[in-house]
Scaffold this active site. Structure first.
Site, PDB file in Angstrom:
ATOM      1  N   ARG A  58      28.065 -89.025  53.448  1.00 30.62           N
ATOM      2  CA  ARG A  58      27.446 -89.956  54.402  1.00 30.62           C
ATOM      3  C   ARG A  58      27.435 -91.389  53.857  1.00 30.62           C
ATOM      4  O   ARG A  58      27.675 -92.351  54.581  1.00 30.62           O
ATOM      5  CB  ARG A  58      25.994 -89.525  54.690  1.00 30.62           C
ATOM      6  CG  ARG A  58      25.895 -88.270  55.525  1.00 30.62           C
ATOM      7  CD  ARG A  58      24.452 -87.946  55.836  1.00 30.62           C
ATOM      8  NE  ARG A  58      23.783 -89.006  56.564  1.00 30.62           N
ATOM      9  CZ  ARG A  58      22.464 -89.190  56.582  1.00 30.62           C
ATOM     10  NH1 ARG A  58      21.675 -88.386  55.904  1.00 30.62           N
ATOM     11  NH2 ARG A  58      21.931 -90.161  57.272  1.00 30.62           N
TER      12      ARG A  58
ATOM     13  N   VAL B  38      19.095 -95.353  57.601  1.00 31.90           N
ATOM     14  CA  VAL B  38      19.154 -95.470  56.147  1.00 31.90           C
ATOM     15  C   VAL B  38      20.482 -96.103  55.727  1.00 31.90           C
ATOM     16  O   VAL B  38      20.785 -96.194  54.549  1.00 31.90           O
ATOM     17  CB  VAL B  38      19.005 -94.061  55.503  1.00 31.90           C
ATOM     18  CG1 VAL B  38      17.650 -93.456  55.850  1.00 31.90           C
ATOM     19  CG2 VAL B  38      20.130 -93.113  55.932  1.00 31.90           C
ATOM     20  N   ASP B  39      21.277 -96.544  56.715  1.00 32.68           N
ATOM     21  CA  ASP B  39      22.670 -96.920  56.455  1.00 32.68           C
ATOM     22  C   ASP B  39      22.876 -98.333  55.922  1.00 32.68           C
ATOM     23  O   ASP B  39      23.994 -98.705  55.551  1.00 32.68           O
ATOM     24  CB  ASP B  39      23.510 -96.725  57.727  1.00 32.68           C
ATOM     25  CG  ASP B  39      22.967 -97.501  58.918  1.00 32.68           C
ATOM     26  OD1 ASP B  39      22.389 -98.581  58.735  1.00 32.68           O
ATOM     27  OD2 ASP B  39      23.131 -97.013  60.060  1.00 32.68           O
TER      28      ASP B  39
ATOM     29  N   HIS C 289      12.606 -94.735  56.853  1.00 33.97           N
ATOM     30  CA  HIS C 289      13.111 -93.494  56.265  1.00 33.97           C
ATOM     31  C   HIS C 289      13.881 -93.708  54.962  1.00 33.97           C
ATOM     32  O   HIS C 289      14.555 -92.808  54.487  1.00 33.97           O
ATOM     33  CB  HIS C 289      13.996 -92.752  57.274  1.00 33.97           C
ATOM     34  CG  HIS C 289      13.212 -92.201  58.419  1.00 33.97           C
ATOM     35  ND1 HIS C 289      13.784 -91.703  59.568  1.00 33.97           N
ATOM     36  CD2 HIS C 289      11.868 -92.069  58.605  1.00 33.97           C
ATOM     37  CE1 HIS C 289      12.836 -91.293  60.395  1.00 33.97           C
ATOM     38  NE2 HIS C 289      11.670 -91.513  59.843  1.00 33.97           N
TER      39      HIS C 289
ATOM     40  N   CYS D 130      14.032 -90.832  40.825  1.00 32.41           N
ATOM     41  CA  CYS D 130      13.979 -89.723  39.883  1.00 32.41           C
ATOM     42  C   CYS D 130      12.976 -88.672  40.358  1.00 32.41           C
ATOM     43  O   CYS D 130      11.877 -89.014  40.786  1.00 32.41           O
ATOM     44  CB  CYS D 130      13.592 -90.253  38.503  1.00 32.41           C
ATOM     45  SG  CYS D 130      13.447 -88.948  37.287  1.00 32.41           S
TER      46      CYS D 130
ATOM     47  N   CYS E  44      14.856 -90.593  31.913  1.00 31.16           N
ATOM     48  CA  CYS E  44      14.344 -89.297  31.440  1.00 31.16           C
ATOM     49  C   CYS E  44      15.336 -88.154  31.642  1.00 31.16           C
ATOM     50  O   CYS E  44      15.015 -87.002  31.375  1.00 31.16           O
ATOM     51  CB  CYS E  44      13.016 -88.991  32.128  1.00 31.16           C
ATOM     52  SG  CYS E  44      13.189 -88.536  33.854  1.00 31.16           S
TER      53      CYS E  44
ATOM     54  N   GLY F 268      18.530 -96.460  70.599  1.00 32.66           N
ATOM     55  CA  GLY F 268      19.320 -95.450  69.900  1.00 32.66           C
ATOM     56  C   GLY F 268      18.528 -94.428  69.138  1.00 32.66           C
ATOM     57  O   GLY F 268      18.964 -93.968  68.086  1.00 32.66           O
TER      58      GLY F 268
ATOM     59  N   SER G 123      16.545 -90.640  69.559  1.00 32.62           N
ATOM     60  CA  SER G 123      16.300 -89.521  70.466  1.00 32.62           C
ATOM     61  C   SER G 123      14.799 -89.271  70.592  1.00 32.62           C
ATOM     62  O   SER G 123      14.379 -88.475  71.417  1.00 32.62           O
ATOM     63  CB  SER G 123      16.981 -88.265  69.930  1.00 32.62           C
ATOM     64  OG  SER G 123      16.429 -87.940  68.675  1.00 32.62           O
TER      65      SER G 123
HETATM   66  P1  NAD Z   1      19.215 -89.015  66.651  1.00 29.74           P
HETATM   67  O1  NAD Z   1      20.500 -88.644  65.984  1.00 29.74           O
HETATM   68  O2  NAD Z   1      18.185 -87.992  66.821  1.00 29.74           O
HETATM   69  O3  NAD Z   1      19.516 -89.633  68.091  1.00 29.74           O
HETATM   70  C1  NAD Z   1      20.460 -90.638  68.299  1.00 29.74           C
HETATM   71  C2  NAD Z   1      20.212 -91.229  69.671  1.00 29.74           C
HETATM   72  O4  NAD Z   1      21.097 -92.326  69.831  1.00 29.74           O
HETATM   73  C3  NAD Z   1      20.486 -90.264  70.829  1.00 29.74           C
HETATM   74  O5  NAD Z   1      19.388 -90.292  71.707  1.00 29.74           O
HETATM   75  C4  NAD Z   1      21.743 -90.848  71.490  1.00 29.74           C
HETATM   76  O6  NAD Z   1      21.742 -90.663  72.896  1.00 29.74           O
HETATM   77  C5  NAD Z   1      21.611 -92.311  71.149  1.00 29.74           C
HETATM   78  N1  NAD Z   1      22.892 -93.054  71.113  1.00 29.74           N
HETATM   79  C6  NAD Z   1      24.123 -92.592  70.799  1.00 29.74           C
HETATM   80  N2  NAD Z   1      25.021 -93.600  70.863  1.00 29.74           N
HETATM   81  C7  NAD Z   1      24.338 -94.716  71.207  1.00 29.74           C
HETATM   82  C8  NAD Z   1      24.700 -96.077  71.409  1.00 29.74           C
HETATM   83  N3  NAD Z   1      25.968 -96.501  71.256  1.00 29.74           N
HETATM   84  N4  NAD Z   1      23.742 -96.968  71.763  1.00 29.74           N
HETATM   85  C9  NAD Z   1      22.450 -96.563  71.909  1.00 29.74           C
HETATM   86  N5  NAD Z   1      22.042 -95.286  71.729  1.00 29.74           N
HETATM   87  C10 NAD Z   1      22.976 -94.377  71.366  1.00 29.74           C
HETATM   88  O7  NAD Z   1      18.692 -90.264  65.853  1.00 29.74           O
HETATM   89  P2  NAD Z   1      17.227 -90.702  65.434  1.00 29.74           P
HETATM   90  O8  NAD Z   1      16.313 -90.607  66.593  1.00 29.74           O
HETATM   91  O9  NAD Z   1      17.392 -91.990  64.712  1.00 29.74           O
HETATM   92  O10 NAD Z   1      16.737 -89.599  64.404  1.00 29.74           O
HETATM   93  C11 NAD Z   1      17.579 -89.113  63.404  1.00 29.74           C
HETATM   94  C12 NAD Z   1      17.040 -89.237  62.006  1.00 29.74           C
HETATM   95  O11 NAD Z   1      18.199 -89.229  61.202  1.00 29.74           O
HETATM   96  C13 NAD Z   1      16.368 -90.507  61.638  1.00 29.74           C
HETATM   97  O12 NAD Z   1      15.332 -90.123  60.832  1.00 29.74           O
HETATM   98  C14 NAD Z   1      17.368 -91.306  60.792  1.00 29.74           C
HETATM   99  O13 NAD Z   1      16.765 -91.734  59.597  1.00 29.74           O
HETATM  100  C15 NAD Z   1      18.400 -90.325  60.384  1.00 29.74           C
HETATM  101  N6  NAD Z   1      19.792 -90.779  60.591  1.00 29.74           N
HETATM  102  C16 NAD Z   1      20.167 -92.030  60.221  1.00 29.74           C
HETATM  103  C17 NAD Z   1      21.458 -92.455  60.426  1.00 29.74           C
HETATM  104  C18 NAD Z   1      21.829 -93.859  60.029  1.00 29.74           C
HETATM  105  O14 NAD Z   1      21.211 -94.405  59.127  1.00 29.74           O
HETATM  106  N7  NAD Z   1      22.796 -94.459  60.703  1.00 29.74           N
HETATM  107  C19 NAD Z   1      22.396 -91.614  61.006  1.00 29.74           C
HETATM  108  C20 NAD Z   1      21.994 -90.317  61.363  1.00 29.74           C
HETATM  109  C21 NAD Z   1      20.671 -89.916  61.157  1.00 29.74           C
HETATM  110 ZN    ZN Z   2      13.340 -90.278  35.374  1.00 35.27          ZN
END
Ligand code: NAD
Ligand code: ZN
Length: 251
Positions: free
Chosen positions: A70, A103-104, A119, A127, A152, A189, A191
């Site tokens: 990832r 987190v990206d 997150h 650690c 450590c 974006g 869910s």
């Molecule tokens: P989720 O994966 O549960 O939902 C993603 C949502 O984005 C969906 O509702 C979808 O319909 C919508 N979506 C898809 N394409 C889109 C677009 N182009 N524009 C707008 N909306 C769009 O994501 P979440 O609710 O963020 O929860 C997932 C968890 O996973 C979070 O805790 C997050 O930290 C982590 N996560 C992070 C990343 C990242 O950092 N990019 C990626 C995957 C998961």
């Molecule tokens: Zn340590």
């Protein structure tokens, strides 16, 4: 919905406090898979079965392999117009806050300076024993596989809030405060399956904020929102900017 009504545009222009609450969907157009929906699986594992303390305890190699995969995608991805519009908005006004579940690292790379990363961040590790935190590249740990602490020698883990783990209290308190005071909340974006971010959005709405959701799908939050844009955030956000600030092109 295609355009915002004049009344809402005026409310946005006058607002003293605007919050952008973003989730994985905003980075989808940058090529980063979301957890749920299309492309959400990795080697037939569900994210919910890997991003947990139990999975790490049972099979740290597997979890690290997934995070290395990832992190590599995140490193090679570029911020899209959705991230860039928010960064422009923050540069224009200090009344704009950004709370992300992502987190990206794409928001900071787009130029957003003040961000609550609820997150964590995939480019940081900590650690499991002494809790020291490192930036992966800083300490030369950007290699695949298990990673160990410089102090450590214990196992390192991603500095990420996994399913079932506690949030950082300082970040959470700040987020509640911001949401209670906000006049506009953009929910983008997500869910809304993870309950804390969903509760933050609802807190803003209950305290009088005007809610605008941008998501191709409807969510649990949709009915609480004043407006729902069923498009991609990389297309909808620049359009909203142009409606709110017709004489100010985006950088
Ligand atoms: P989720 O994966 O549960 O939902 C993603 C949502 O984005 C969906 O509702 C979808 O319909 C919508 N979506 C898809 N394409 C889109 C677009 N182009 N524009 C707008 N909306 C769009 O994501 P979440 O609710 O963020 O929860 C997932 C968890 O996973 C979070 O805790 C997050 O930290 C982590 N996560 C992070 C990343 C990242 O950092 N990019 C990626 C995957 C998961
Ligand atoms: Zn340590």
């Amino acid at each position: 919905m295609d355009v915002l009504p004049q009344e809402s545009l005026e409310t946005i222009r006058r607002a003293k406090s605007i919050i952008f609450l973003t989730g994985a969907g905003i980075s989808n157009e940058s090529g980063i898979p979301t957890f749920r929906g299309e492309g959400g699986l990795w080697k037939n594992f569900r994210a919910e079965d890997l991003a947990t303390p139990g999975a790490f305890q049972k099979n740290p190699e597997l979890v690290w392999e997934w995070y290395d995969w990832r992190r590599n995608i995140c490193k090679n991805a570029k911020p899209n117009p959705g991230h860039l519009t928010i960064a422009n908005w923050q540069k224009k006004s200090n009344s704009v806050s950004l709370i992300t579940q992502n987190v990206d690292g794409l928001h900071p790379r787009a130029g957003s300076e003040s961000i609550i990363e609820l997150h964590g961040n995939i480019f940081r590790v900590r650690c499991t024993n002494c809790s020291a935190k490192f930036h992966l590249e800083q300490v030369g740990l950007d290699h695949p596989g298990l990673k160990f602490c410089k102090h450590c020698e214990s196992l390192l883990r991603p500095d990420i809030v996994w399913f079932g783990e506690e949030y950082d209290q300082t970040l959470l308190t700040k987020s509640w405060e911001l949401c209670k005071q906000s006049q506009i909340v953009f929910v983008i974006g997500t869910s809304a399956n993870v309950s804390v971010p969903a509760q933050l959005a609802l807190t803003a709405i209950r305290n009088g904020a005007l809610g605008i959701e941008i998501n191709p799908a409807e969510t649990n939050l949709t009915t609480s929102m004043k407006h729902h844009f069923g498009g991609k955030s990389g297309e909808v956000l620049p359009k909203i900017w142009n409606e709110v600030f017709p004489n100010e092109p985006l950088d």
